[in-house]
Scaffold this motif. Structure first.
Motif, short mmCIF file in Angstrom:
data_model
loop_
_atom_site.label_atom_id
_atom_site.label_comp_id
_atom_site.label_asym_id
_atom_site.label_seq_id
_atom_site.Cartn_x
_atom_site.Cartn_y
_atom_site.Cartn_z
N ALA A 52 0.83 -1.21 0.00
CA ALA A 52 0.00 0.00 0.00
C ALA A 52 0.86 1.26 0.00
CB ALA A 52 -0.92 0.00 1.22
N ALA A 53 1.95 1.25 0.78
CA ALA A 53 2.82 2.43 0.84
C ALA A 53 3.47 2.71 -0.50
CB ALA A 53 3.88 2.23 1.91
N ASP A 54 3.81 1.67 -1.24
CA ASP A 54 4.41 1.86 -2.56
C ASP A 54 3.45 2.60 -3.49
OD1 ASP A 54 6.39 1.39 -4.69
OD2 ASP A 54 4.90 -0.01 -5.49
N ARG A 55 2.17 2.32 -3.36
CA ARG A 55 1.17 3.00 -4.19
C ARG A 55 0.91 4.42 -3.66
NH1 ARG A 55 -2.62 -1.35 -6.79
NH2 ARG A 55 -1.35 -3.22 -6.56
N MET A 56 0.84 4.56 -2.34
CA MET A 56 0.58 5.86 -1.74
C MET A 56 1.63 6.90 -2.11
SD MET A 56 -0.58 4.93 2.15
CE MET A 56 -2.00 3.91 2.50
N GLN A 57 2.89 6.47 -2.20
CA GLN A 57 3.96 7.43 -2.45
C GLN A 57 3.83 8.13 -3.81
OE1 GLN A 57 7.97 5.97 -2.80
NE2 GLN A 57 7.33 4.10 -3.86
#
Length: 253
Positions: free
Chosen positions: A123-128
């Motif tokens: 999820a963090a990879d997409r959020m960034q």
């Protein structure tokens, strides 16, 4: 972060604490995605709140990626991830019949700890890649630990270890994600009225409720969801593990 209009992914959202978060955040105008293995319950919650359901094994990279892809196609990239998926087991490390089955320990660690880490990283990879909002914030990740992380009882070795791992993961993840504008937080609930608790006789549930200093009742999914909402909305809370337990301190057994 203002939750209205934001895409949210909730693991374990088909029941219990996750369903409570899904209902509350949907009522605040969020576009809610339910990730769970229980298709019947997950679809029902999604229909109730006007959200989207995706079947998901949180500990599988392939399954989690496919689930996030489905939610993203429906709502856009999630700005918020709430990790509620988890399991428990009751077993002594060494019992009358010998040592605890290693596979039982591995399963709890895999779902609770590895599953939380897997969803966090994906999820963090997409959020960034999201456009930053106020204060440069792009996302919020909230995980679920337990008071067992601090006061694990006899028979809770696997569960306590998995939740302790989530507690230990919180600060280093928050520190790492500062450069991409993602806050990382963990809620450590005490005794809550969930489907697992509902399996116990009413007198046992009442006895557990009476053991909580104040208020002397079991927590509700909306108590948990209320805190999750507050953490999302307050931009200055980061890297923190917050107990939600009515001042309960668990005894050895």
């Amino acid at each position: 972060m203002d939750i209205k209009g934001k895409a949210v992914a909730i693991t374990g959202g088909a029941s219990g604490l996750g369903a409570g978060v899904a209902r509350r955040l949907a009522a605040q105008g969020a576009k809610v995605g339910i990730l769970d293995l229980n298709e019947t319950a997950g679809e029902a919650i999604a229909a109730e709140i006007g959200g989207t359901f995706a079947k998901c094994d949180v500990a599988s990279e392939e399954s989690a990626t496919a689930a996030l892809d489905k939610l993203e196609a429906a709502h856009g990239t999630a700005s918020v991830l709430v990790n509620c998926a988890g399991i428990g087991t009751a077993s002594r490390i060494v019992g009358r019949n010998g040592p605890m089955d290693l596979s039982a320990f591995e399963r709890v660690i895999r779902v609770n700890l590895i599953g939380t880490f897997n969803m966090m990283r994906l999820a963090a990879d997409r959020m960034q890649k999201l456009e930053p909002g106020e204060f440069g914030e792009r996302g919020v990740i909230i995980s679920t630990a337990s008071v067992a992380a601090f006061e694990g009882q006899i028979g809770q070795a696997a569960y306590a270890a998995s939740k302790g791992g989530i507690v230990a993961l919180t600060l280093p993840a928050a520190r790492e994600f500062t450069k991409i504008g993602i806050r990382v937080l963990t809620i450590a609930p005490g005794l809550f009225k969930t489907p697992l608790m509902d399996e116990l006789p009413e007198d046992i549930q009442q006895g557990l409720a009476n053991s909580i200093p104040f208020p002397s009742r079991l927590g509700t999914p909306d108590d948990f969801a209320h805190l999750a909402q507050s953490l999302i909305e307050n931009p200055y809370i980061n890297g923190e593990v917050i107990r939600l337990d009515g001042a309960l301190r668990m005894q050895p057994k």
